[in-house]
Design a protein around this motif. Structure first.
Motif, PDB file in Angstrom:
ATOM      1  N   ILE A 174       0.863  -1.178   0.000  1.00 50.99           N
ATOM      2  CA  ILE A 174       0.000   0.000   0.000  1.00 50.99           C
ATOM      3  C   ILE A 174       0.902   1.231   0.000  1.00 50.99           C
ATOM      4  N   LEU A 175       0.688   2.122  -0.953  1.00 52.37           N
ATOM      5  CA  LEU A 175       1.447   3.363  -1.056  1.00 52.37           C
ATOM      6  C   LEU A 175       0.509   4.539  -0.855  1.00 52.37           C
ATOM      7  N   ILE A 176       0.839   5.436   0.069  1.00 53.98           N
ATOM      8  CA  ILE A 176       0.011   6.597   0.347  1.00 53.98           C
ATOM      9  C   ILE A 176       0.762   7.850  -0.067  1.00 53.98           C
ATOM     10  N   ASP A 177       0.266   8.500  -1.102  1.00 53.23           N
ATOM     11  CA  ASP A 177       0.826   9.770  -1.591  1.00 53.23           C
ATOM     12  C   ASP A 177       2.315   9.671  -1.918  1.00 53.23           C
ATOM     13  N   GLY A 178       2.814   8.474  -2.164  1.00 53.42           N
ATOM     14  CA  GLY A 178       4.214   8.302  -2.497  1.00 53.42           C
ATOM     15  C   GLY A 178       5.172   8.620  -1.374  1.00 53.42           C
ATOM     16  N   ARG A 179       4.638   8.743  -0.138  1.00 51.61           N
ATOM     17  CA  ARG A 179       5.501   9.139   0.984  1.00 51.61           C
ATOM     18  C   ARG A 179       5.532   8.094   2.095  1.00 51.61           C
ATOM     19  N   VAL A 180       4.456   7.303   2.228  1.00 49.59           N
ATOM     20  CA  VAL A 180       4.385   6.265   3.252  1.00 49.59           C
ATOM     21  C   VAL A 180       3.952   4.966   2.587  1.00 49.59           C
ATOM     22  N   SER A 181       4.610   3.866   2.947  1.00 50.97           N
ATOM     23  CA  SER A 181       4.247   2.554   2.410  1.00 50.97           C
ATOM     24  C   SER A 181       3.902   1.626   3.557  1.00 50.97           C
ATOM     25  N   LEU A 182       2.991   0.708   3.278  1.00 48.98           N
ATOM     26  CA  LEU A 182       2.678  -0.345   4.234  1.00 48.98           C
ATOM     27  C   LEU A 182       2.861  -1.675   3.530  1.00 48.98           C
ATOM     28  N   LEU A 183       3.714  -2.523   4.104  1.00 50.23           N
ATOM     29  CA  LEU A 183       3.925  -3.874   3.598  1.00 50.23           C
ATOM     30  C   LEU A 183       3.164  -4.827   4.515  1.00 50.23           C
ATOM     31  N   PRO A 184       1.966  -5.273   4.081  1.00 49.09           N
ATOM     32  CA  PRO A 184       1.177  -6.186   4.904  1.00 49.09           C
ATOM     33  C   PRO A 184       1.871  -7.525   5.067  1.00 49.09           C
ATOM     34  N   HIS A 186      11.551   4.004  -0.538  1.00 47.25           N
ATOM     35  CA  HIS A 186      10.520   4.484  -1.458  1.00 47.25           C
ATOM     36  C   HIS A 186      11.039   4.599  -2.887  1.00 47.25           C
ATOM     37  N   HIS A 187      12.336   4.813  -3.047  1.00 46.73           N
ATOM     38  CA  HIS A 187      12.920   4.850  -4.390  1.00 46.73           C
ATOM     39  C   HIS A 187      12.871   3.471  -5.038  1.00 46.73           C
ATOM     40  N   VAL A 188      12.634   2.434  -4.236  1.00 42.93           N
ATOM     41  CA  VAL A 188      12.455   1.082  -4.770  1.00 42.93           C
ATOM     42  C   VAL A 188      10.978   0.750  -4.920  1.00 42.93           C
ATOM     43  N   LEU A 189      10.184   1.050  -3.892  1.00 43.10           N
ATOM     44  CA  LEU A 189       8.789   0.619  -3.867  1.00 43.10           C
ATOM     45  C   LEU A 189       7.922   1.338  -4.900  1.00 43.10           C
ATOM     46  N   VAL A 190       8.092   2.648  -5.028  1.00 40.40           N
ATOM     47  CA  VAL A 190       7.249   3.396  -5.967  1.00 40.40           C
ATOM     48  C   VAL A 190       7.500   2.966  -7.416  1.00 40.40           C
ATOM     49  N   PRO A 191       8.751   2.900  -7.897  1.00 40.45           N
ATOM     50  CA  PRO A 191       8.963   2.429  -9.286  1.00 40.45           C
ATOM     51  C   PRO A 191       8.487   1.003  -9.508  1.00 40.45           C
ATOM     52  N   LEU A 192       8.592   0.162  -8.488  1.00 40.87           N
ATOM     53  CA  LEU A 192       8.144  -1.216  -8.650  1.00 40.87           C
ATOM     54  C   LEU A 192       6.624  -1.289  -8.809  1.00 40.87           C
ATOM     55  N   PHE A 193       5.904  -0.476  -8.053  1.00 42.67           N
ATOM     56  CA  PHE A 193       4.454  -0.447  -8.270  1.00 42.67           C
ATOM     57  C   PHE A 193       4.147  -0.003  -9.697  1.00 42.67           C
ATOM     58  N   GLU A 194       4.844   1.019 -10.162  1.00 45.90           N
ATOM     59  CA  GLU A 194       4.575   1.536 -11.506  1.00 45.90           C
ATOM     60  C   GLU A 194       4.877   0.481 -12.571  1.00 45.90           C
ATOM     61  N   SER A 195       5.920  -0.315 -12.371  1.00 38.51           N
ATOM     62  CA  SER A 195       6.243  -1.345 -13.351  1.00 38.51           C
ATOM     63  C   SER A 195       5.181  -2.431 -13.389  1.00 38.51           C
ATOM     64  N   VAL A 196       4.655  -2.800 -12.209  1.00 41.30           N
ATOM     65  CA  VAL A 196       3.577  -3.801 -12.169  1.00 41.30           C
ATOM     66  C   VAL A 196       2.307  -3.221 -12.792  1.00 41.30           C
ATOM     67  N   TRP A 197       1.994  -1.965 -12.476  1.00 44.66           N
ATOM     68  CA  TRP A 197       0.812  -1.303 -13.041  1.00 44.66           C
ATOM     69  C   TRP A 197       0.893  -1.261 -14.570  1.00 44.66           C
ATOM     70  N   GLU A 198       2.071  -1.004 -15.088  1.00 47.59           N
ATOM     71  CA  GLU A 198       2.240  -0.877 -16.532  1.00 47.59           C
ATOM     72  C   GLU A 198       1.920  -2.171 -17.266  1.00 47.59           C
ATOM     73  N   ARG A 199       2.261  -3.317 -16.673  1.00 47.95           N
ATOM     74  CA  ARG A 199       2.052  -4.588 -17.379  1.00 47.95           C
ATOM     75  C   ARG A 199       0.700  -5.222 -17.068  1.00 47.95           C
TER      76      ARG A 199
END
Length: 294
Positions: A177-187, A207-220
């Motif tokens: 879970i990413l909130i505003d690109g500033r806080v992440s929660l890994l359940p 966050h420099h890892v988590l945000v791009p990784l979400f975007e890569s999954v979203w893209e595919r």
């Protein structure tokens, strides 16, 4: 184009494998067959996505190990930017607080195992519709495995009608879970105890890892919902016709000249687009929408 721009343009094409540059015995650039070039680009891109996904999987797999090191919480949270949560009540309360704090965008990667809950384990929190109502963009990627649960496809389609952007992808590497690109929660990721521990991450390096990784999954991932329904293709209509005829998957695969797994994947996508739980329901919905005529 002007001659002074030609070398740079050819260089870009060569870097992408679309042309072969001049060489001994080849005084002029030579175009690579489009099929060969595009397949290579797809392969390269897939490799990049798999690499990023594997990094996220390694990161998420460390959640429980890190939690075990700090069973009483994270006293140095201010220094590390990591907060450890243990127990269902603590995780649910913190998750609800984080969702409520979203001001611009909420992004989720959602995959099994799901904890039991009053709404039947609905992976995407129903509260996200409240966020959409106040102008927060909500993007969700759902693991294809989760679609097998009863009522899941219909529930996701209802969320898209409320403005939630939902896509589907196979084998998501983790819950996120990413909130505003500033806080992440890994359940929690432990299938035996999905509420064992979670991490709240405020560390900018992670966050420099988590945000791009979400975007890569979203893209595919494949979109679902009202916007995706407008993209029904001639191939989709042909598959619906074959489904309505009662043809088996193997026979449809031979008719369409594709692998049987491809046919089943496309059928699952159509069920999702139509908000149907069975193939019979998909046929009824397709008739109502005018996608299928008998």
């Amino acid at each position: 184009m002007p001659a002074d721009r030609l070398p740079a343009a050819l260089d870009v094409l060569a870097r992408h494998g679309l042309v072969l540059p001049p060489a001994a015995g080849r005084p002029l650039p030579e175009a690579v067959p489009p099929g060969t070039a595009l397949r290579r680009l797809v392969h390269v891109r897939r490799s990049e996505l798999l690499d990023r996904s594997s990094r996220l999987e390694l990161l998420s797999a460390s959640v429980d190990r890190l939690a075990a090191r700090f069973p009483g919480g994270a006293p140095d949270e201010a220094r590390t930017g990591i907060e450890v949560l243990s127990g269902r009540e603590a995780i649910v309360a913190r998750t609800e607080a984080l969702l409520a704090s979203a001001g611009g965008e909420l992004a989720l990667l959602d995959r099994p195992p799901y904890a039991s809950s009053p709404d039947g384990g609905m992976p995407v929190p129903l509260a996200v519709t409240d966020l959409v109502g106040r102008g927060v963009r909500v993007r969700v990627v759902v693991d294809r495995e989760g679609l097998d649960l009863p009522g899941r496809a219909r529930g996701l389609n209802l969320l898209t009608q409320e403005g939630v952007e939902i896509r589907v992808a196979p084998a998501l590497p983790a819950k996120l879970i990413l909130i505003d690109g500033r806080v992440s929660l890994l359940p929690p990721t432990d299938a035996a105890d999905p509420t064992a521990a979670a991490l709240v991450v405020k560390d900018s390096v992670l966050h420099h890892v988590l945000v791009p990784l979400f975007e890569s999954v979203w893209e595919r991932a494949v979109p679902i919902g009202p916007g995706a329904q407008d993209d029904v293709t001639a191939e989709d209509r042909e598959l619906l016709t074959l489904l309505a005829s009662g043809m088996k998957d193997e026979a449809m695969a031979r008719r369409l000249q594709v692998h049987v797994h491809t046919v089943r994947r496309r059928i699952k996508r159509l069920l999702l687009l139509l908000g149907a739980e069975t193939r019979f329901q998909a046929g009824v919905q397709a008739l109502r929408k005018g996608w299928l005529t008998l």
